[in-house]
Design an enzyme around this catalytic site. Sequence first.
Site, mmCIF file in Angstrom:
data_model
loop_
_atom_site.group_PDB
_atom_site.id
_atom_site.type_symbol
_atom_site.label_atom_id
_atom_site.label_comp_id
_atom_site.label_asym_id
_atom_site.label_seq_id
_atom_site.Cartn_x
_atom_site.Cartn_y
_atom_site.Cartn_z
ATOM 1 N N LYS A 127 35.929 84.848 56.336
ATOM 2 C CA LYS A 127 34.763 85.400 55.641
ATOM 3 C C LYS A 127 33.807 85.976 56.671
ATOM 4 O O LYS A 127 33.272 85.249 57.509
ATOM 5 C CB LYS A 127 34.052 84.323 54.823
ATOM 6 C CG LYS A 127 32.753 84.829 54.202
ATOM 7 C CD LYS A 127 31.970 83.749 53.492
ATOM 8 C CE LYS A 127 30.543 84.224 53.250
ATOM 9 N NZ LYS A 127 29.710 83.172 52.652
ATOM 10 N N ALA A 152 26.511 83.613 47.107
ATOM 11 C CA ALA A 152 25.096 83.364 47.432
ATOM 12 C C ALA A 152 24.171 83.590 46.249
ATOM 13 O O ALA A 152 24.328 84.534 45.487
ATOM 14 C CB ALA A 152 24.622 84.217 48.608
ATOM 15 N N ASN A 193 27.407 76.965 47.534
ATOM 16 C CA ASN A 193 27.230 75.877 48.504
ATOM 17 C C ASN A 193 25.942 75.105 48.221
ATOM 18 O O ASN A 193 25.983 73.993 47.697
ATOM 19 C CB ASN A 193 27.244 76.421 49.938
ATOM 20 C CG ASN A 193 27.281 75.316 50.981
ATOM 21 O OD1 ASN A 193 27.128 74.132 50.678
ATOM 22 N ND2 ASN A 193 27.498 75.665 52.217
#
Lengths: 73, 263
Positions: free
Chosen positions: B105, B192, B214
Amino acid sequence: MSNTLELLALTVNGEPMQVPPGTTLAGLIARLELDTRKVAVERNLEIVPRSTYGAVALSAGDALEIVHFIGGG
Amino acid sequence: MDGMTQTGDTWTVAGRTFSSRLVVGTGKYKDLPTTAAAIEASGAEMVTVAVRRVNLSDRNAPMLQDYVSPQHYTYLPNTAGCFTADEAVRTLRLAREAGGWNLVKLEVLGPPPLLYPDMAATLLAAEALIKDGFEVMVYCSDDPVAAKRLEDMGCVAIMPLGAPIGSGLGVQNPLMIQSIIENAKVPVLVDAGVGTAWDAAFAMELGCDAVLVNSAIALADDPVLMARAMKAGVEAGRFAFRAGRIPRKGFASASSPMTGLIR
Protein backbone atom coordinates in the site's frame (compact mmCIF):
# COMPACT_ATOMS: atom_id res chain seq x y z
CA MET A 1 51.43 -9.56 23.55
CA SER A 2 48.66 -7.29 22.37
CA ASN A 3 46.41 -8.26 19.53
CA THR A 4 43.93 -5.47 20.09
CA LEU A 5 42.32 -4.75 16.80
CA GLU A 6 40.58 -1.53 16.17
CA LEU A 7 36.80 -1.86 16.46
CA LEU A 8 34.66 -0.93 13.50
CA ALA A 9 32.45 2.08 14.08
CA LEU A 10 28.98 1.62 12.57
CA THR A 11 25.70 3.44 12.70
CA VAL A 12 22.77 1.11 13.37
CA ASN A 13 19.27 2.60 13.28
CA GLY A 14 20.80 6.02 13.80
CA GLU A 15 22.82 4.94 16.88
CA PRO A 16 26.61 4.59 16.99
CA MET A 17 27.82 1.02 17.56
CA GLN A 18 31.21 -0.72 17.55
CA VAL A 19 31.89 -4.30 16.46
CA PRO A 20 35.06 -6.35 16.10
CA PRO A 21 36.64 -6.39 12.65
CA GLY A 22 35.48 -9.26 10.52
CA THR A 23 31.96 -9.14 11.91
CA THR A 24 29.43 -10.18 9.30
CA LEU A 25 25.89 -8.88 9.08
CA ALA A 26 24.71 -12.29 10.33
CA GLY A 27 27.10 -11.88 13.28
CA LEU A 28 25.74 -8.43 14.10
CA ILE A 29 22.13 -9.66 13.98
CA ALA A 30 23.06 -12.52 16.30
CA ARG A 31 24.79 -10.07 18.71
CA LEU A 32 21.63 -7.98 18.70
CA GLU A 33 19.58 -11.13 19.44
CA LEU A 34 17.24 -10.47 16.52
CA ASP A 35 15.34 -13.09 14.52
CA THR A 36 16.60 -12.84 10.95
CA ARG A 37 13.26 -14.13 9.67
CA LYS A 38 11.46 -11.07 11.07
CA VAL A 39 13.74 -8.22 10.00
CA ALA A 40 15.05 -6.58 6.86
CA VAL A 41 18.32 -4.71 6.52
CA GLU A 42 19.42 -1.77 4.43
CA ARG A 43 23.18 -1.12 4.31
CA ASN A 44 24.28 2.27 2.99
CA LEU A 45 20.88 2.67 1.33
CA GLU A 46 21.06 -0.74 -0.42
CA ILE A 47 18.81 -3.66 0.55
CA VAL A 48 20.81 -6.66 1.75
CA PRO A 49 19.16 -9.94 0.68
CA ARG A 50 18.58 -12.15 3.71
CA SER A 51 20.36 -15.09 2.09
CA THR A 52 23.62 -13.10 1.99
CA TYR A 53 23.83 -11.94 5.64
CA GLY A 54 26.56 -14.46 6.41
CA ALA A 55 28.69 -13.27 3.52
CA VAL A 56 28.43 -9.53 4.14
CA ALA A 57 31.48 -8.31 6.08
CA LEU A 58 30.78 -4.99 7.77
CA SER A 59 33.07 -2.03 7.11
CA ALA A 60 33.89 1.01 9.22
CA GLY A 61 31.39 3.77 8.59
CA ASP A 62 28.58 1.46 7.44
CA ALA A 63 25.12 2.87 8.06
CA LEU A 64 22.59 0.13 8.69
CA GLU A 65 18.83 0.26 9.00
CA ILE A 66 17.26 -2.79 10.60
CA VAL A 67 13.46 -2.77 10.36
CA HIS A 68 10.48 -4.96 11.12
CA PHE A 69 6.71 -4.84 10.86
CA ILE A 70 4.67 -3.05 13.49
CA GLY A 71 1.02 -2.07 13.76
CA GLY A 72 -0.04 0.50 11.20
CA GLY A 73 -3.04 1.66 9.20
CA MET B 1 -29.13 -20.34 -1.51
CA ASP B 2 -26.41 -22.85 -0.91
CA GLY B 3 -23.19 -21.99 0.84
CA MET B 4 -21.31 -21.49 -2.41
CA THR B 5 -23.76 -18.88 -3.67
CA GLN B 6 -23.67 -17.02 -0.38
CA THR B 7 -19.91 -16.98 -0.18
CA GLY B 8 -19.36 -16.54 -3.89
CA ASP B 9 -19.26 -12.74 -3.72
CA THR B 10 -15.51 -12.34 -3.64
CA TRP B 11 -13.16 -9.62 -4.85
CA THR B 12 -9.75 -10.05 -6.39
CA VAL B 13 -6.69 -7.83 -6.34
CA ALA B 14 -3.49 -8.70 -8.19
CA GLY B 15 -4.63 -12.32 -8.54
CA ARG B 16 -5.45 -12.77 -4.84
CA THR B 17 -9.09 -13.44 -4.03
CA PHE B 18 -10.76 -12.41 -0.77
CA SER B 19 -14.19 -13.10 0.72
CA SER B 20 -14.05 -10.33 3.32
CA ARG B 21 -14.52 -6.82 1.99
CA LEU B 22 -13.21 -5.29 5.18
CA VAL B 23 -9.48 -4.59 5.30
CA VAL B 24 -8.19 -3.49 8.69
CA GLY B 25 -5.17 -1.62 9.94
CA THR B 26 -3.14 -2.88 12.87
CA GLY B 27 -2.12 0.49 14.35
CA LYS B 28 -3.25 2.52 17.37
CA TYR B 29 -4.45 -0.42 19.51
CA LYS B 30 -3.69 -0.29 23.23
CA ASP B 31 -1.87 -3.63 23.04
CA LEU B 32 -1.19 -6.58 20.77
CA PRO B 33 -3.72 -9.02 22.34
CA THR B 34 -6.49 -6.46 21.65
CA THR B 35 -5.17 -6.02 18.12
CA ALA B 36 -5.38 -9.76 17.53
CA ALA B 37 -8.87 -10.11 19.07
CA ALA B 38 -10.34 -7.19 17.11
CA ILE B 39 -8.86 -8.33 13.81
CA GLU B 40 -10.24 -11.80 14.33
CA ALA B 41 -13.68 -10.35 15.13
CA SER B 42 -13.56 -8.18 11.99
CA GLY B 43 -13.31 -11.23 9.75
CA ALA B 44 -10.66 -9.39 7.70
CA GLU B 45 -8.29 -11.42 5.57
CA MET B 46 -5.95 -8.56 4.67
CA VAL B 47 -4.27 -6.29 7.22
CA THR B 48 -2.09 -3.23 6.77
CA VAL B 49 1.20 -3.04 8.65
CA ALA B 50 3.91 -0.40 9.01
CA VAL B 51 7.67 -0.79 8.62
CA ARG B 52 9.81 0.72 11.37
CA ARG B 53 13.28 0.48 12.90
CA VAL B 54 13.73 -2.38 15.35
CA ASN B 55 13.97 -0.97 18.88
CA LEU B 56 17.52 -2.00 19.80
CA SER B 57 17.12 -1.03 23.45
CA ASP B 58 14.09 -3.27 24.00
CA ARG B 59 14.66 -6.28 21.78
CA ASN B 60 12.35 -8.56 23.70
CA ALA B 61 9.30 -6.40 23.10
CA PRO B 62 6.47 -8.52 21.67
CA MET B 63 6.20 -8.42 17.89
CA LEU B 64 3.12 -7.95 15.74
CA GLN B 65 3.84 -11.15 13.82
CA ASP B 66 3.54 -13.18 17.03
CA TYR B 67 -0.07 -12.00 17.42
CA VAL B 68 -1.24 -11.40 13.84
CA SER B 69 0.29 -14.20 11.83
CA PRO B 70 1.40 -13.44 8.27
CA GLN B 71 0.58 -17.08 7.53
CA HIS B 72 -3.05 -16.42 8.39
CA TYR B 73 -3.52 -12.84 7.16
CA THR B 74 -2.30 -11.18 3.96
CA TYR B 75 0.10 -8.48 5.16
CA LEU B 76 -0.17 -5.26 3.22
CA PRO B 77 2.90 -3.17 4.12
CA ASN B 78 2.25 0.56 3.99
CA THR B 79 4.36 3.68 3.68
CA ALA B 80 2.66 5.58 6.48
CA GLY B 81 4.82 8.42 7.69
CA CYS B 82 6.48 8.89 4.30
CA PHE B 83 6.35 12.43 2.98
CA THR B 84 8.47 11.94 -0.16
CA ALA B 85 8.49 9.44 -3.02
CA ASP B 86 12.06 8.36 -2.14
CA GLU B 87 11.14 7.51 1.46
CA ALA B 88 8.14 5.52 0.26
CA VAL B 89 10.18 3.50 -2.23
CA ARG B 90 12.96 2.77 0.33
CA THR B 91 10.40 1.70 2.92
CA LEU B 92 8.64 -0.73 0.60
CA ARG B 93 11.88 -2.24 -0.66
CA LEU B 94 12.65 -3.06 2.97
CA ALA B 95 9.13 -4.41 3.45
CA ARG B 96 9.53 -6.69 0.44
CA GLU B 97 12.76 -8.05 1.86
CA ALA B 98 11.25 -8.51 5.35
CA GLY B 99 8.13 -10.27 4.16
CA GLY B 100 8.77 -11.39 0.65
CA TRP B 101 5.59 -9.74 -0.60
CA ASN B 102 5.18 -7.59 -3.70
CA LEU B 103 1.67 -6.40 -2.82
CA VAL B 104 1.97 -3.08 -0.99
CA LYS B 105 0.00 0.00 0.00
CA LEU B 106 1.55 3.23 -1.19
CA GLU B 107 0.70 6.42 0.62
CA VAL B 108 2.63 9.66 0.35
CA LEU B 109 1.12 12.29 2.58
CA GLY B 110 1.02 16.05 2.67
CA PRO B 111 1.54 17.99 5.89
CA PRO B 112 -0.66 18.02 9.00
CA PRO B 113 -3.37 18.78 9.93
CA LEU B 114 -5.00 17.01 6.96
CA LEU B 115 -2.30 14.50 5.93
CA TYR B 116 -4.04 14.73 2.56
CA PRO B 117 -2.47 12.54 -0.16
CA ASP B 118 0.35 14.33 -2.01
CA MET B 119 -0.64 13.25 -5.50
CA ALA B 120 2.42 14.59 -7.33
CA ALA B 121 4.72 12.58 -5.04
CA THR B 122 2.33 9.60 -5.07
CA LEU B 123 2.48 9.43 -8.88
CA LEU B 124 6.30 9.54 -8.83
CA ALA B 125 6.52 6.83 -6.17
CA ALA B 126 3.95 4.63 -7.93
CA GLU B 127 5.93 4.80 -11.15
CA ALA B 128 9.19 3.84 -9.41
CA LEU B 129 7.55 1.00 -7.48
CA ILE B 130 5.77 -0.48 -10.50
CA LYS B 131 9.06 -0.36 -12.44
CA ASP B 132 10.66 -2.22 -9.54
CA GLY B 133 8.10 -5.05 -9.74
CA PHE B 134 5.74 -4.05 -6.92
CA GLU B 135 1.98 -4.52 -7.07
CA VAL B 136 0.78 -1.18 -5.83
CA MET B 137 -2.48 -0.48 -4.03
CA VAL B 138 -2.52 3.28 -3.81
CA TYR B 139 -3.99 5.68 -1.28
CA CYS B 140 -5.14 8.76 -3.15
CA SER B 141 -7.30 11.85 -3.16
CA ASP B 142 -10.97 11.65 -4.14
CA ASP B 143 -9.98 12.89 -7.60
CA PRO B 144 -11.30 10.86 -10.55
CA VAL B 145 -8.61 12.20 -12.91
CA ALA B 146 -5.71 11.29 -10.60
CA ALA B 147 -7.33 7.92 -9.84
CA LYS B 148 -7.58 7.10 -13.54
CA ARG B 149 -3.97 8.10 -14.10
CA LEU B 150 -2.83 5.79 -11.29
CA GLU B 151 -4.83 2.94 -12.79
CA ASP B 152 -3.41 3.57 -16.26
CA MET B 153 0.11 3.49 -14.80
CA GLY B 154 -0.56 -0.02 -13.53
CA CYS B 155 -1.65 0.36 -9.91
CA VAL B 156 -3.60 -2.79 -8.90
CA ALA B 157 -6.12 -1.01 -6.64
CA ILE B 158 -7.23 2.57 -6.12
CA MET B 159 -7.85 3.68 -2.55
CA PRO B 160 -9.40 7.15 -2.32
CA LEU B 161 -9.88 8.66 1.09
CA GLY B 162 -13.40 8.99 2.46
CA ALA B 163 -12.16 11.76 4.79
CA PRO B 164 -8.81 12.61 6.44
CA ILE B 165 -7.05 9.72 8.19
CA GLY B 166 -8.45 9.11 11.66
CA SER B 167 -11.05 11.89 11.32
CA GLY B 168 -14.07 9.61 11.61
CA LEU B 169 -16.06 11.91 9.34
CA GLY B 170 -17.24 9.24 6.88
CA VAL B 171 -17.40 9.65 3.11
CA GLN B 172 -17.29 13.40 2.50
CA ASN B 173 -17.38 13.35 -1.29
CA PRO B 174 -19.70 10.53 -2.37
CA LEU B 175 -20.16 11.91 -5.88
CA MET B 176 -16.45 11.71 -6.69
CA ILE B 177 -15.99 8.35 -4.95
CA GLN B 178 -18.83 7.00 -7.08
CA SER B 179 -17.27 8.46 -10.21
CA ILE B 180 -13.93 6.80 -9.38
CA ILE B 181 -15.72 3.47 -8.87
CA GLU B 182 -17.64 3.73 -12.14
CA ASN B 183 -14.52 4.52 -14.15
CA ALA B 184 -12.16 1.97 -12.60
CA LYS B 185 -11.42 -1.51 -13.92
CA VAL B 186 -9.33 -2.34 -10.85
CA PRO B 187 -10.73 -2.65 -7.31
CA VAL B 188 -11.59 0.58 -5.50
CA LEU B 189 -11.33 0.66 -1.70
CA VAL B 190 -12.49 3.55 0.44
CA ASP B 191 -9.54 4.12 2.73
CA ALA B 192 -9.51 6.50 5.68
CA GLY B 193 -12.20 8.55 7.35
CA VAL B 194 -14.62 5.81 8.41
CA GLY B 195 -15.95 6.63 11.89
CA THR B 196 -18.59 4.03 12.54
CA ALA B 197 -20.37 1.09 10.93
CA TRP B 198 -22.78 3.34 9.05
CA ASP B 199 -19.90 4.99 7.21
CA ALA B 200 -18.59 1.60 6.10
CA ALA B 201 -22.06 0.54 4.94
CA PHE B 202 -22.47 3.82 3.04
CA ALA B 203 -19.12 3.37 1.29
CA MET B 204 -20.10 -0.16 0.25
CA GLU B 205 -23.49 1.05 -1.00
CA LEU B 206 -21.64 3.42 -3.33
CA GLY B 207 -20.28 0.26 -4.96
CA CYS B 208 -16.69 0.11 -3.80
CA ASP B 209 -15.00 -3.29 -3.60
CA ALA B 210 -13.84 -3.03 -0.01
CA VAL B 211 -13.32 -0.62 2.87
CA LEU B 212 -10.18 -0.09 4.93
CA VAL B 213 -10.66 0.76 8.60
CA ASN B 214 -8.17 1.28 11.40
CA SER B 215 -8.79 4.12 13.89
CA ALA B 216 -12.55 3.61 14.09
CA ILE B 217 -11.99 0.08 15.43
CA ALA B 218 -8.73 0.53 17.34
CA LEU B 219 -9.84 3.64 19.23
CA ALA B 220 -13.46 2.60 19.93
CA ASP B 221 -14.27 2.04 23.61
CA ASP B 222 -14.72 -1.65 22.76
CA PRO B 223 -12.57 -2.43 19.71
CA VAL B 224 -13.72 -6.05 19.42
CA LEU B 225 -17.39 -5.04 19.39
CA MET B 226 -16.70 -2.26 16.86
CA ALA B 227 -14.84 -4.76 14.68
CA ARG B 228 -18.00 -6.89 14.62
CA ALA B 229 -20.06 -3.78 13.82
CA MET B 230 -17.77 -2.90 10.90
CA LYS B 231 -17.98 -6.46 9.57
CA ALA B 232 -21.80 -6.28 9.69
CA GLY B 233 -21.80 -2.75 8.20
CA VAL B 234 -19.64 -3.77 5.27
CA GLU B 235 -21.78 -6.84 4.62
CA ALA B 236 -25.04 -4.84 4.87
CA GLY B 237 -23.73 -2.18 2.51
CA ARG B 238 -22.56 -4.79 0.02
CA PHE B 239 -25.90 -6.65 0.12
CA ALA B 240 -27.77 -3.38 -0.38
CA PHE B 241 -25.58 -2.42 -3.32
CA ARG B 242 -26.12 -5.79 -4.97
CA ALA B 243 -29.85 -5.78 -4.19
CA GLY B 244 -30.34 -2.44 -5.95
CA ARG B 245 -31.97 0.31 -3.92
CA ILE B 246 -35.27 1.97 -4.83
CA PRO B 247 -35.08 5.39 -6.45
CA ARG B 248 -35.47 8.46 -4.27
CA LYS B 249 -38.82 10.19 -4.83
CA GLY B 250 -40.32 13.38 -3.55
CA PHE B 251 -43.75 11.87 -2.85
CA ALA B 252 -45.38 8.99 -0.98
CA SER B 253 -46.30 5.61 -2.45
CA ALA B 254 -48.58 3.67 -0.11
CA SER B 255 -47.19 0.35 1.07
CA SER B 256 -50.64 -1.25 1.58
CA PRO B 257 -53.16 -1.79 -1.23
CA MET B 258 -55.57 1.07 -1.73
CA THR B 259 -58.31 -1.34 -2.93
CA GLY B 260 -60.70 -3.50 -0.86
CA LEU B 261 -60.99 -0.93 1.88
CA ILE B 262 -64.02 -1.21 4.16
CA ARG B 263 -66.68 1.43 3.64
